[in-house]
Each structure stands twice: as C-alpha cells, then as structure tokens.
Design a protein around this motif. Structure first.
Motif, PDB file in Angstrom:
ATOM      1  N   ASN A  22      17.005  53.893  73.576  1.00  0.00           N
ATOM      2  CA  ASN A  22      18.288  52.980  72.364  1.00  0.00           C
ATOM      3  C   ASN A  22      19.463  53.270  72.500  1.00  0.00           C
ATOM      4  OD1 ASN A  22      18.852  52.662  69.794  1.00  0.00           O
ATOM      5  ND2 ASN A  22      16.529  51.537  70.032  1.00  0.00           N
ATOM      6  N   MET A  23      20.480  52.505  72.333  1.00  0.00           N
ATOM      7  CA  MET A  23      22.174  52.818  72.170  1.00  0.00           C
ATOM      8  C   MET A  23      21.830  53.233  70.807  1.00  0.00           C
ATOM      9  SD  MET A  23      23.236  49.167  72.656  1.00  0.00           S
ATOM     10  CE  MET A  23      24.024  48.620  70.968  1.00  0.00           C
ATOM     11  N   HIS A  24      21.152  53.656  70.102  1.00  0.00           N
ATOM     12  CA  HIS A  24      20.980  54.556  68.725  1.00  0.00           C
ATOM     13  C   HIS A  24      21.327  55.658  69.243  1.00  0.00           C
ATOM     14  CE1 HIS A  24      21.349  51.696  65.977  1.00  0.00           C
ATOM     15  NE2 HIS A  24      19.555  51.079  66.288  1.00  0.00           N
ATOM     16  N   THR A  25      20.374  56.392  70.442  1.00  0.00           N
ATOM     17  CA  THR A  25      20.163  57.663  71.284  1.00  0.00           C
ATOM     18  C   THR A  25      21.264  57.967  71.800  1.00  0.00           C
ATOM     19  OG1 THR A  25      17.693  57.123  71.357  1.00  0.00           O
ATOM     20  CG2 THR A  25      19.048  59.581  72.496  1.00  0.00           C
ATOM     21  N   VAL A  26      22.234  57.190  72.561  1.00  0.00           N
ATOM     22  CA  VAL A  26      22.867  57.542  73.423  1.00  0.00           C
ATOM     23  C   VAL A  26      24.175  57.768  72.308  1.00  0.00           C
ATOM     24  CG1 VAL A  26      24.459  56.450  74.570  1.00  0.00           C
ATOM     25  CG2 VAL A  26      22.665  56.704  74.952  1.00  0.00           C
ATOM     26  N   ASN A  27      24.595  56.941  71.015  1.00  0.00           N
ATOM     27  CA  ASN A  27      25.687  56.990  69.776  1.00  0.00           C
ATOM     28  C   ASN A  27      25.510  58.518  69.132  1.00  0.00           C
ATOM     29  OD1 ASN A  27      27.464  55.835  68.097  1.00  0.00           O
ATOM     30  ND2 ASN A  27      26.678  56.101  66.685  1.00  0.00           N
ATOM     31  N   LYS A  28      24.180  58.945  69.250  1.00  0.00           N
ATOM     32  CA  LYS A  28      24.087  60.160  68.349  1.00  0.00           C
ATOM     33  C   LYS A  28      23.977  61.631  69.253  1.00  0.00           C
ATOM     34  CE  LYS A  28      20.416  62.896  66.243  1.00  0.00           C
ATOM     35  NZ  LYS A  28      18.321  62.329  65.809  1.00  0.00           N
ATOM     36  N   ALA A  29      24.065  60.887  70.800  1.00  0.00           N
ATOM     37  CA  ALA A  29      24.625  62.010  71.894  1.00  0.00           C
ATOM     38  C   ALA A  29      26.253  62.113  71.540  1.00  0.00           C
ATOM     39  CB  ALA A  29      23.872  62.047  72.968  1.00  0.00           C
ATOM     40  N   TYR A  30      26.299  61.184  72.169  1.00  0.00           N
ATOM     41  CA  TYR A  30      27.905  61.024  71.748  1.00  0.00           C
ATOM     42  C   TYR A  30      28.774  61.602  70.455  1.00  0.00           C
ATOM     43  CZ  TYR A  30      28.369  57.532  75.546  1.00  0.00           C
ATOM     44  OH  TYR A  30      28.348  57.646  77.171  1.00  0.00           O
ATOM     45  N   THR A  31      27.842  61.376  68.976  1.00  0.00           N
ATOM     46  CA  THR A  31      28.455  61.919  68.049  1.00  0.00           C
ATOM     47  C   THR A  31      28.701  63.095  67.686  1.00  0.00           C
ATOM     48  OG1 THR A  31      27.833  60.293  66.766  1.00  0.00           O
ATOM     49  CG2 THR A  31      28.125  61.759  65.224  1.00  0.00           C
ATOM     50  N   LEU A  32      27.360  63.461  68.110  1.00  0.00           N
ATOM     51  CA  LEU A  32      26.837  65.284  68.944  1.00  0.00           C
ATOM     52  C   LEU A  32      28.411  66.020  69.697  1.00  0.00           C
ATOM     53  CD1 LEU A  32      25.537  67.609  67.840  1.00  0.00           C
ATOM     54  CD2 LEU A  32      24.252  67.334  69.952  1.00  0.00           C
ATOM     55  N   LEU A  33      28.615  65.357  70.470  1.00  0.00           N
ATOM     56  CA  LEU A  33      29.159  65.770  72.042  1.00  0.00           C
ATOM     57  C   LEU A  33      30.623  65.777  70.580  1.00  0.00           C
ATOM     58  CD1 LEU A  33      28.359  64.015  74.790  1.00  0.00           C
ATOM     59  CD2 LEU A  33      28.602  66.793  74.542  1.00  0.00           C
ATOM     60  N   ARG A  34      31.548  64.897  69.856  1.00  0.00           N
ATOM     61  CA  ARG A  34      32.452  65.079  69.858  1.00  0.00           C
ATOM     62  C   ARG A  34      32.512  65.654  68.611  1.00  0.00           C
ATOM     63  NH1 ARG A  34      33.422  63.372  65.163  1.00  0.00           N
ATOM     64  NH2 ARG A  34      31.807  62.072  64.316  1.00  0.00           N
ATOM     65  N   GLN A  35      31.269  66.130  67.770  1.00  0.00           N
ATOM     66  CA  GLN A  35      31.737  67.147  66.699  1.00  0.00           C
ATOM     67  C   GLN A  35      31.768  68.117  67.234  1.00  0.00           C
ATOM     68  OE1 GLN A  35      27.408  66.607  64.699  1.00  0.00           O
ATOM     69  NE2 GLN A  35      28.411  65.096  63.111  1.00  0.00           N
ATOM     70  N   GLU A  36      31.681  68.539  68.535  1.00  0.00           N
ATOM     71  CA  GLU A  36      31.021  70.321  69.531  1.00  0.00           C
ATOM     72  C   GLU A  36      32.804  70.048  69.924  1.00  0.00           C
ATOM     73  OE1 GLU A  36      27.194  70.913  70.911  1.00  0.00           O
ATOM     74  OE2 GLU A  36      26.568  70.789  69.826  1.00  0.00           O
ATOM     75  N   GLY A  37      33.535  68.671  69.717  1.00  0.00           N
ATOM     76  CA  GLY A  37      34.674  69.420  70.916  1.00  0.00           C
ATOM     77  C   GLY A  37      34.786  68.713  71.927  1.00  0.00           C
ATOM     78  N   PHE A  38      33.638  68.191  72.458  1.00  0.00           N
ATOM     79  CA  PHE A  38      32.996  68.287  73.965  1.00  0.00           C
ATOM     80  C   PHE A  38      33.645  66.613  74.607  1.00  0.00           C
ATOM     81  CE2 PHE A  38      29.634  70.859  73.907  1.00  0.00           C
ATOM     82  CZ  PHE A  38      30.334  71.740  74.650  1.00  0.00           C
ATOM     83  N   VAL A  39      33.774  66.198  73.947  1.00  0.00           N
ATOM     84  CA  VAL A  39      35.081  64.324  73.793  1.00  0.00           C
ATOM     85  C   VAL A  39      35.123  63.670  72.260  1.00  0.00           C
ATOM     86  CG1 VAL A  39      33.092  63.664  75.959  1.00  0.00           C
ATOM     87  CG2 VAL A  39      32.904  63.345  72.646  1.00  0.00           C
ATOM     88  N   SER A  40      35.595  62.702  72.645  1.00  0.00           N
ATOM     89  CA  SER A  40      37.006  62.297  71.607  1.00  0.00           C
ATOM     90  C   SER A  40      36.684  60.945  72.164  1.00  0.00           C
ATOM     91  CB  SER A  40      38.537  62.395  72.052  1.00  0.00           C
ATOM     92  OG  SER A  40      38.971  62.004  72.804  1.00  0.00           O
ATOM     93  N   ILE A  41      36.489  59.862  70.236  1.00  0.00           N
ATOM     94  CA  ILE A  41      36.495  58.979  71.184  1.00  0.00           C
ATOM     95  C   ILE A  41      37.729  58.033  70.922  1.00  0.00           C
ATOM     96  CG2 ILE A  41      35.198  56.367  69.381  1.00  0.00           C
ATOM     97  CD1 ILE A  41      33.199  58.902  70.881  1.00  0.00           C
ATOM     98  N   ASP A  42      38.011  57.030  71.791  1.00  0.00           N
ATOM     99  CA  ASP A  42      39.105  55.918  71.881  1.00  0.00           C
ATOM    100  C   ASP A  42      38.790  54.786  71.792  1.00  0.00           C
ATOM    101  OD1 ASP A  42      40.870  54.361  73.456  1.00  0.00           O
ATOM    102  OD2 ASP A  42      42.027  56.399  72.890  1.00  0.00           O
ATOM    103  N   ARG A  43      39.504  53.728  70.765  1.00  0.00           N
ATOM    104  CA  ARG A  43      38.550  53.133  70.644  1.00  0.00           C
ATOM    105  C   ARG A  43      38.975  51.935  71.667  1.00  0.00           C
ATOM    106  NH1 ARG A  43      40.878  50.801  64.223  1.00  0.00           N
ATOM    107  NH2 ARG A  43      39.484  52.503  63.627  1.00  0.00           N
ATOM    108  N   ARG A  44      40.329  51.990  72.496  1.00  0.00           N
ATOM    109  CA  ARG A  44      40.107  51.563  73.638  1.00  0.00           C
ATOM    110  C   ARG A  44      39.199  51.679  74.793  1.00  0.00           C
ATOM    111  NH1 ARG A  44      45.405  52.438  74.884  1.00  0.00           N
ATOM    112  NH2 ARG A  44      45.721  52.913  72.202  1.00  0.00           N
TER     113      ARG A  44
END
Length: 125
Positions: free
Chosen positions: A49-71
């Motif tokens: 499910n897309m929500h599962t991937v989104n949850k993983a990406y959100t956690l990675l962002r919160q933990e400082g492993f990724v940033s979210i760029d609009r482009r």
C-alpha cells in the motif's frame, strides 16, 4: 535499490522498508543526494500500500535520513549530528543488550558479534 519484504515477518512492513533503506545508506548502496523512488512507484514495485511507503518515508525524514523535496521527492540526506546518532544508538543498544543479558549472552559474545557485523557490512567505511 532492491527491497525485499518478508510478508510473513512479525516486523511491520513499514519498519522493514525503513530498515532496508537505512542499511542501504550504511553500506553505501545509497548515497547522500540519491533520490528514492516515488511513494506510488515503490508501492507498486514491491506490491504494498502507498500509505505504508509514505509511513516509512515519514519515519526516515523524522530520523534525519531523508529530506522531502517537492521536485525530487524523498532524497537521502543523512543528519550529520553525530552526538544525536550516538545517543539513539545507545538507547537501541541498551534494549538489545538487556535482551541478550536475560539470555546469558556474555560480554565477549557481544563484542565478537559487533566485530563480525562491522567487518561484514561496514569494513569500507
């Protein structure tokens, strides 16, 4: 990037995904500045499910492993705050060591295990 999800595991799928991306960073398969697949693309590729991937990406962002760029979407951007990383590691190790201690794992066995893991996965770092 190859993601392998164990659908029979007791570990939540979003955590499996999160941990595999962190392992990819730690083993240099993923580098600072690399873009991760879009939420939709990764969900379709691994059949979740897309929500599962989104949850993983959100956690990675919160933990400082990724940033979210609009482009560019999710981009590997490792938090350079070493003290924060060491404190998080300490908290995780405290629990892992307590579990081992309850099962009579010795200090020497812990040291050997850490050396083996470091040699296998992080020798080039």
């Amino acid at each position: 990037m190859v993601i392998e999800i164990d659908f029979n595991s007791e570990e939540a799928i979003y955590l499996q995904l999160t941990n595999q991306i962190i392992m990819g960073i730690a083993t240099s398969r993923l580098q600072e500045g690399d873009s991760l697949p879009s939420v939709r693309q990764l969900a379709e590729t691994i059949g979740i499910n897309m929500h599962t991937v989104n949850k993983a990406y959100t956690l990675l962002r919160q933990e400082g492993f990724v940033s979210i760029d609009r482009r560019r979407g999710a981009v590997i951007a490792v938090d350079a705050d070493k003290l924060k990383a060491l404190e998080e590691m300490k908290q995780n190790l405290l629990v892992a060591l307590a579990r081992g201690c309850c099962r009579n794992v010795t200090r020497e066995e812990v040291h050997q295990l850490i050396d083996d893991i470091f040699d296998e996965y992080y020798a080039d770092k």
